[in-house]
Design a protein around this motif. Structure first.
Motif, PDB file in Angstrom:
ATOM      1  N   LYS A 188      95.727 -53.353 -24.263  1.00  0.00           N
ATOM      2  CA  LYS A 188      96.970 -54.216 -24.198  1.00  0.00           C
ATOM      3  C   LYS A 188      97.254 -53.940 -25.963  1.00  0.00           C
ATOM      4  O   LYS A 188      98.434 -53.771 -26.243  1.00  0.00           O
ATOM      5  CB  LYS A 188      97.155 -55.494 -23.974  1.00  0.00           C
ATOM      6  N   ILE A 189      96.176 -53.890 -26.771  1.00  0.00           N
ATOM      7  CA  ILE A 189      96.353 -53.985 -28.168  1.00  0.00           C
ATOM      8  C   ILE A 189      96.964 -52.510 -28.407  1.00  0.00           C
ATOM      9  O   ILE A 189      97.997 -52.062 -29.273  1.00  0.00           O
ATOM     10  CB  ILE A 189      95.074 -54.078 -28.881  1.00  0.00           C
ATOM     11  N   GLU A 190      96.394 -51.235 -27.806  1.00  0.00           N
ATOM     12  CA  GLU A 190      96.546 -50.020 -28.150  1.00  0.00           C
ATOM     13  C   GLU A 190      97.958 -49.902 -27.524  1.00  0.00           C
ATOM     14  O   GLU A 190      98.526 -48.830 -28.377  1.00  0.00           O
ATOM     15  CB  GLU A 190      95.490 -49.051 -27.156  1.00  0.00           C
ATOM     16  N   GLN A 216      97.470 -60.396 -33.927  1.00  0.00           N
ATOM     17  CA  GLN A 216      97.835 -59.535 -35.242  1.00  0.00           C
ATOM     18  C   GLN A 216      97.818 -58.180 -35.095  1.00  0.00           C
ATOM     19  O   GLN A 216      98.418 -57.350 -35.822  1.00  0.00           O
ATOM     20  CB  GLN A 216      97.297 -60.411 -36.454  1.00  0.00           C
ATOM     21  N   LEU A 217      96.611 -57.768 -34.516  1.00  0.00           N
ATOM     22  CA  LEU A 217      96.264 -56.403 -34.487  1.00  0.00           C
ATOM     23  C   LEU A 217      97.352 -55.438 -34.129  1.00  0.00           C
ATOM     24  O   LEU A 217      97.428 -54.315 -34.866  1.00  0.00           O
ATOM     25  CB  LEU A 217      95.116 -56.297 -33.590  1.00  0.00           C
ATOM     26  N   PRO A 218      98.291 -55.445 -33.055  1.00  0.00           N
ATOM     27  CA  PRO A 218      99.076 -54.655 -32.956  1.00  0.00           C
ATOM     28  C   PRO A 218     100.177 -54.386 -34.135  1.00  0.00           C
ATOM     29  O   PRO A 218     100.865 -53.487 -34.170  1.00  0.00           O
ATOM     30  CB  PRO A 218      99.842 -55.221 -31.730  1.00  0.00           C
ATOM     31  N   HIS A 219     100.187 -55.434 -34.975  1.00  0.00           N
ATOM     32  CA  HIS A 219     101.031 -55.104 -35.928  1.00  0.00           C
ATOM     33  C   HIS A 219     100.427 -54.618 -37.455  1.00  0.00           C
ATOM     34  O   HIS A 219     101.088 -54.355 -38.230  1.00  0.00           O
ATOM     35  CB  HIS A 219     101.662 -56.745 -36.457  1.00  0.00           C
ATOM     36  N   LEU A 220      99.217 -54.524 -37.195  1.00  0.00           N
ATOM     37  CA  LEU A 220      98.403 -53.889 -38.415  1.00  0.00           C
ATOM     38  C   LEU A 220      98.587 -52.513 -38.561  1.00  0.00           C
ATOM     39  O   LEU A 220      97.338 -51.677 -38.436  1.00  0.00           O
ATOM     40  CB  LEU A 220      96.908 -54.525 -38.566  1.00  0.00           C
ATOM     41  N   LEU A 267      95.162 -50.773 -37.433  1.00  0.00           N
ATOM     42  CA  LEU A 267      93.902 -51.430 -37.178  1.00  0.00           C
ATOM     43  C   LEU A 267      93.932 -51.616 -35.671  1.00  0.00           C
ATOM     44  O   LEU A 267      92.988 -52.062 -35.090  1.00  0.00           O
ATOM     45  CB  LEU A 267      93.965 -52.707 -37.938  1.00  0.00           C
ATOM     46  N   GLY A 268      95.016 -51.345 -34.892  1.00  0.00           N
ATOM     47  CA  GLY A 268      95.067 -51.625 -33.424  1.00  0.00           C
ATOM     48  C   GLY A 268      94.773 -50.247 -32.654  1.00  0.00           C
ATOM     49  O   GLY A 268      94.841 -50.313 -31.444  1.00  0.00           O
ATOM     50  N   LEU A 269      94.309 -49.320 -33.604  1.00  0.00           N
ATOM     51  CA  LEU A 269      93.930 -48.042 -32.851  1.00  0.00           C
ATOM     52  C   LEU A 269      92.310 -48.310 -32.390  1.00  0.00           C
ATOM     53  O   LEU A 269      91.869 -48.391 -33.459  1.00  0.00           O
ATOM     54  CB  LEU A 269      94.195 -46.790 -33.933  1.00  0.00           C
ATOM     55  N   ILE A 270      92.143 -48.195 -31.185  1.00  0.00           N
ATOM     56  CA  ILE A 270      90.625 -48.132 -31.007  1.00  0.00           C
ATOM     57  C   ILE A 270      90.214 -47.042 -30.071  1.00  0.00           C
ATOM     58  O   ILE A 270      89.015 -46.606 -30.351  1.00  0.00           O
ATOM     59  CB  ILE A 270      90.426 -49.537 -30.082  1.00  0.00           C
ATOM     60  N   ASN A 271      91.205 -46.454 -29.588  1.00  0.00           N
ATOM     61  CA  ASN A 271      91.071 -45.229 -28.835  1.00  0.00           C
ATOM     62  C   ASN A 271      90.610 -45.192 -27.404  1.00  0.00           C
ATOM     63  O   ASN A 271      89.969 -46.151 -27.012  1.00  0.00           O
ATOM     64  CB  ASN A 271      89.862 -44.145 -29.609  1.00  0.00           C
ATOM     65  N   HIS A 272      90.979 -43.956 -26.721  1.00  0.00           N
ATOM     66  CA  HIS A 272      90.912 -44.421 -25.044  1.00  0.00           C
ATOM     67  C   HIS A 272      89.418 -44.163 -24.622  1.00  0.00           C
ATOM     68  O   HIS A 272      89.017 -44.776 -23.589  1.00  0.00           O
ATOM     69  CB  HIS A 272      91.926 -43.296 -24.653  1.00  0.00           C
TER      70      HIS A 272
END
Ligand SMILES: N[C@@H](Cc1c[nH]c[nH+]1)C(=O)O
Length: 413
Positions: A188-190, A216-220, A267-272
């Motif tokens: 969801k964040i990604e 906040q992560l999706p906004h960072l 910072l919301g990028l975590i990768n698939h």
């Protein structure tokens, strides 16, 4: 009547023009990787299912295309290049040569089930993996190579999003969620899907502080230092703070090399893929909806194979890159036209063609008068050479004169 046997979903034929274009792009990327000191290797097309399922942070097993061996063991068509390469490096690892820089050009198979007609279950990746010590410089060289890959194929409008998997992992680690639930939150964040993320976090009844940072992560994300400062302020433990500091160091060195304008921090990028442990990145081309480069640090994989090494790498999704290049008119066939030898006597034509082929030219023989003025024609009957888009014909006297003139004309094409 046309033969209309259908292909399975997600695979496609490649006609020669497109094949040629694909090879050009692959060749460009291969050359660049060599120039950065990466040596090409190859792993098998299929391996045991066990290799992929027993790993920490593996990929979704539903995405793997499986087969059954004679002995009943399950095999999988290569769903990822990084895992088999780590297995391979570990199998020949020796303390005297602790560092290895490897590259690959390979097909990847994933059981995508897209709703649209345009999805691929078999696609090409050109990638690199660096096994050795983790440090800012190694990460920055990878990021630089990713940027240079875009430049190499003629792009100037692209962006590399850089994130830090550790930041998210150090945060979610305190939430007491199962791995499965962590992955749902991560997704969801990604997707930057705030409504669903919010709902999910309510359901999980997370600690307020953790919940707030996750929201906040999706906004960072953004291009400025402000994102890093904000991430630092939001950090709830020392691991998260260190992760931000590391990213700051990476960004500062990347900027020093003159690549700052291509970078966005996210910072919301975590990768698939779930094996990433540190710096992660994705490369985007403007107006092209999905990332064409994906990569990052995956320090937990090598120890799993008994190798005390850190690792980072990335893959270029070549078919997507080609689609984006085509849409921008940046891909042109660079091959010279085939030479047509027009001879009333086929055997005479063959002898001339054989000599020209020996010298490295691409030659075909024809008994029909070539009609297109777009052809490169050697007419044995009139002893003339006609070049594409020109009405003027050059005469030649003998074989030596012919090869010399063809060489000059071809060289200037
Ligand atoms: N294997 C990753 C790319 C990658 C290479 N090395 C590290 N990551 C992918 O398929 O997206």
């Amino acid at each position: 009547m046309k033969f209309t046997q259908q292909l399975p979903k997600g695979v496609a034929d490649l006609f020669s023009q497109d094949y040629q274009l694909k090879q050009q792009v692959i060749e460009d990327l291969k050359q660049l990787n060599r120039q950065y000191g990466f040596r090409q290797i190859q792993t098998p097309t299929f391996e045991y299912y066990d290799l992929f399922i027993n790993l920490p942070g593996t990929m979704d097993t539903d995405q793997m295309i499986k087969m059954v061996d004679h002995d009943g063991k399950i095999l999988v068509l290569r769903p990822d290049a990084t895992i088999p390469i780590t297995r391979m490096v570990a199998s020949s690892y020796n303390d005297d040569h602790p560092e290895s820089k490897l590259s690959y050009v390979t097909n990847i198979f994933r059981m995508e089930n897209g709703e649209s007609d345009v999805f691929s279950r078999s696609f090409m990746q050109v990638g690199v993996e660096h096994f050795g010590k983790a440090c800012v410089e190694v990460d920055v060289e990878m990021i630089a190579l990713a940027i240079e890959s875009f430049k190499k194929v003629g792009l100037d409008r692209f962006q590399l999003d850089i994130g830090q998997a550790t930041y998210f992992k150090a945060l979610i680690g305190e939430a007491g969620l199962s791995t499965e639930d962590q992955l749902i939150v991560q997704e969801k964040i990604e997707q930057k899907n705030l409504p669903e993320l919010k709902q999910l976090l309510e359901e999980f009844q997370l600690d307020e502080e953790i919940k707030n940072v996750l929201l906040q992560l999706p906004h960072l994300f953004g291009t400025s230092e402000a994102v890093l400062n904000q991430a630092d302020e939001l950090a709830i433990n020392s691991k998260m703070k260190e992760a931000v500091q590391y990213l700051r160091d990476v960004y500062s060195l990347v900027d020093q090399l003159g690549y700052g304008a291509f970078i966005s921090i996210d910072l919301g990028l975590i990768n698939h893929l779930n094996y990433y442990t540190g710096v992660v990145f994705q490369g985007f081309i403007y107006d092209f909806g999905k990332p064409v480069i994906q990569g990052g640090r995956y320090d937990d994989l090598p120890p799993y194979f008994g190798m005390q090494q850190d690792a980072i790498g990335f893959g270029v999704y070549v078919d997507d890159l080609i689609a984006a290049l085509k849409a921008r008119g940046l891909l042109q066939n660079q091959t010279s036209p085939t030479i047509l030898v027009y001879a009333a006597e086929w055997a005479e034509g063959f002898k001339v063609a054989r000599e020209l082929r020996r010298l490295g030219f691409e030659v075909e023989i024809t008994k029909e008068v070539p009609s297109s003025n777009n052809a490169f024609v050697i007419d044995l009957n009139t002893k003339t050479i006609q070049t594409p888009q020109s009405n003027e014909k050059k005469t030649y006297t003998n074989m030596e004169d012919l090869t010399q003139k063809v060489g000059v004309i071809y060289g200037s094409n």
